[in-house]
Design an enzyme around this catalytic site. Structure first.
Site, mmCIF file in Angstrom:
data_model
loop_
_atom_site.group_PDB
_atom_site.id
_atom_site.type_symbol
_atom_site.label_atom_id
_atom_site.label_comp_id
_atom_site.label_asym_id
_atom_site.label_seq_id
_atom_site.Cartn_x
_atom_site.Cartn_y
_atom_site.Cartn_z
ATOM 1 N N LYS A 82 0.842 -1.202 0.000
ATOM 2 C CA LYS A 82 0.000 0.000 0.000
ATOM 3 C C LYS A 82 0.876 1.251 0.000
ATOM 4 O O LYS A 82 1.893 1.318 0.680
ATOM 5 C CB LYS A 82 -0.904 -0.025 1.233
ATOM 6 C CG LYS A 82 -1.956 1.080 1.272
ATOM 7 C CD LYS A 82 -2.903 0.866 2.450
ATOM 8 C CE LYS A 82 -4.008 1.917 2.496
ATOM 9 N NZ LYS A 82 -4.979 1.656 3.575
ATOM 10 N N SER A 157 -9.592 2.120 2.154
ATOM 11 C CA SER A 157 -8.542 2.876 1.487
ATOM 12 C C SER A 157 -7.472 2.000 0.864
ATOM 13 O O SER A 157 -6.608 2.491 0.149
ATOM 14 C CB SER A 157 -7.900 3.831 2.494
ATOM 15 O OG SER A 157 -7.272 3.112 3.544
ATOM 16 N N SER A 181 -10.757 -0.695 5.873
ATOM 17 C CA SER A 181 -9.949 -0.427 4.683
ATOM 18 C C SER A 181 -9.245 -1.638 4.089
ATOM 19 O O SER A 181 -8.766 -1.577 2.961
ATOM 20 C CB SER A 181 -8.900 0.652 4.995
ATOM 21 O OG SER A 181 -9.527 1.889 5.211
#
Length: 495
Positions: A82, A157, A181
């Site tokens: 990420k 996210s 997320s």
């Protein structure tokens, strides 16, 4: 062996094939890069690439194998991370325009551990600005699309990570989760994820800021956030978690975890609780039907299943606690007068949607009262879980929905006026996406999200499998046994 075959393999299987000489890291990595070149212009998942270096790393991994050196269980396997994790020499922008040129000069703990285990990092996956959305779009890298339907969201996210793993641009991704997320992208994109017990994985190197910025002279974000893997197999979750978990001198809150391989459980002695919807957060019929079908499969294995009609603790108190902790910790630098004004103008909203609750005034006493309420909720839920091996419930109220454009930003918080369609009803965006997931950021339980089928629009549907706090490995091994017994395969994307 055809290229398309091994692209869909698990990280665990690819690592074994590389170690045994049936594939080379260079072969696998070149195929991943080619797939990214061919398809990621449509998906936009891997936004910060490391392609020249990754090929050099793959060749080095092959040379090391020829000399009998195996770095670890992921030797030569290409993965992604990420965007919000620090990787030495790469940009770490958090999707936030003022940080678009920020390059980190160190590795986050999870990154260094994966490198030590032999993984090769292809690049970073997309995020919303400052990770503050459950869709994935920002002004630096643009919007990430769901590989199953480019007109739909992959969630957020960690939406870039979910899309990358689903589309076979990566064998594994590491994301973060403060309100869903990891779990929402896994559900929307048809892959597995693990949100570990809070503090089971080091936070060091996640969300770094430049040394010339002006952050508070203290670390404010101390609760709710967790860090874990997204993968196409439960075996990969177990492998990745065993690599990234454990005590870290850079994050004193992380304890050592015992990873004893559990014996196969006698499923006739297992009791699992489940629910298909909360009273005040209705779930789409197709999601409820898939949960029911999955529960029926569990029954066929001799497992005792118990339907729970009401959540074991007050959901309103949990959501309110989530909102107050988020507000207190992420917005602690705001002047008191601004916080007071925001509180006054959002009172009606806070009452209607408890996750928007604000801790005003932000005093030590009020903060301690909020943390105490959290502890009481955790204790009550722990007592409920004493009777069950696992608790199953929805991830979100629908499968992945068409992209919704935000109306505006208040500070860094996106505002959505357009609702989400839940069958023939309309529901507030934040309630529809995160109401089922942020419960377990407050309650701190480990959660495996697993795909259980496709809806009529050929979009994935997943479920949350909640375990007991600090029993992450037991939960993982139980889900692994269930997947094996039921012969459940992850659905495959076809472009």
């Amino acid at each position: 062996m055809k290229q398309d075959d091994f692209l869909f393999y698990s990280a665990t299987k690819i690592a074994k094939l590389i170690r045994e000489g049936d594939l080379t890291s260079e072969q696998v990595t070149s195929a991943i890069i080619q797939r990214i070149h061919t398809h990621d212009s449509k998906v936009n998942a891997v936004v910060n690439k490391n392609l020249d270096q990754v090929l050099r790393d793959a060749k080095r991994a092959d040379e090391e194998l020829k000399k009998g050196l195996v770095r670890g269980p992921l030797h030569g396997v290409p993965i992604t991370i990420k965007e919000s994790f620090a990787i030495r020499g790469m940009k770490t922008t958090h999707g936030f325009t003022p940080l678009k040129e920020y390059i980190t000069d160190f590795d986050a703990t999870v990154v260094s551990r994966l490198k030590e285990a032999g993984a090769i990092i292809v690049g970073k996956t997309n995020v919303p600005p400052l990770l503050m959305d459950l869709q994935t779009d920002n002004e630096i890298y643009g919007r990430t699309n769901n590989p199953w339907n480019l007109n739909r969201t992959p969630g957020g996210s960690s939406g870039g990570g979910g899309a990358a793993v689903s589309a076979c641009f990566s064998y594994l991704d590491i994301g973060s989760d403060i309100g869903g997320s990891l779990r929402i992208p896994a559900h929307y994109c048809g892959v597995y994820s693990l949100k570990p017990t809070e503090h089971a994985v080091s936070a060091f190197g996640h969300f770094p800021m430049p040394s010339n910025s002006k952050p508070p002279k203290y670390r404010s974000s101390r609760h709710l956030a967790c860090y874990g893997p997204l993968a196409r197999s439960i075996d990969d979750l177990i492998l990745a978690f065993s690599i990234i978990t454990g005590s870290d001198p850079n994050d004193m809150k992380v304890p050592p975890l015992n990873n004893n391989r559990l014996k196969r459980l006698n499923l006739n002695n297992i009791k699992i609780a489940w629910m298909d919807q909360l009273t005040d957060v209705p779930v789409a019929k197709e999601v409820r039907e898939h949960i029911y079908l999955y529960v029926e499969k569990l029954k066929s294995l001799g497992i005792q299943t118990v339907k729970v009609d009401q959540f074991p603790v007050s959901t309103n108190k949990v959501w309110e606690t989530w909102g107050k902790i988020i507000d207190a910790e992420l917005n602690s630098g705001k002047p008191s007068i601004i916080r007071g004004i925001e509180h006054i103008f959002t009172k009606k909203l806070q009452k209607k949607y408890p996750t928007s609750s604000k801790l005003t005034p932000l005093t030590f006493k009020n903060y301690m009262k909020t943390l105490t309420q959290r502890e009481e909720l955790i204790s009550s839920f722990d007592m409920f879980m004493d009777s069950y091996e696992m608790f199953i419930l929805p991830v979100s109220v629908t499968a992945a929905f068409p992209h919704i454009k935000k109306d505006k930003l208040i500070g860094y918080q996106p505002i959505y006026k357009k609702p989400v369609h839940v069958d023939d009803k309309l529901m507030n965006y934040w309630k529809a996406t995160g109401a089922y997931t942020n419960l377990f950021n407050v309650l701190a339980n480990p959660v495996v999200t697993m795909p259980v089928g496709l809806n009529n629009d050929n979009m994935p549907i997943g479920v949350q499998c909640v375990g007991k706090r600090w029993d992450d490995f037991r939960l993982l091994h139980l889900v692994n046994q269930l997947v094996s017994e039921l012969d459940m395969e992850v659905p495959k994307v076809s472009f």
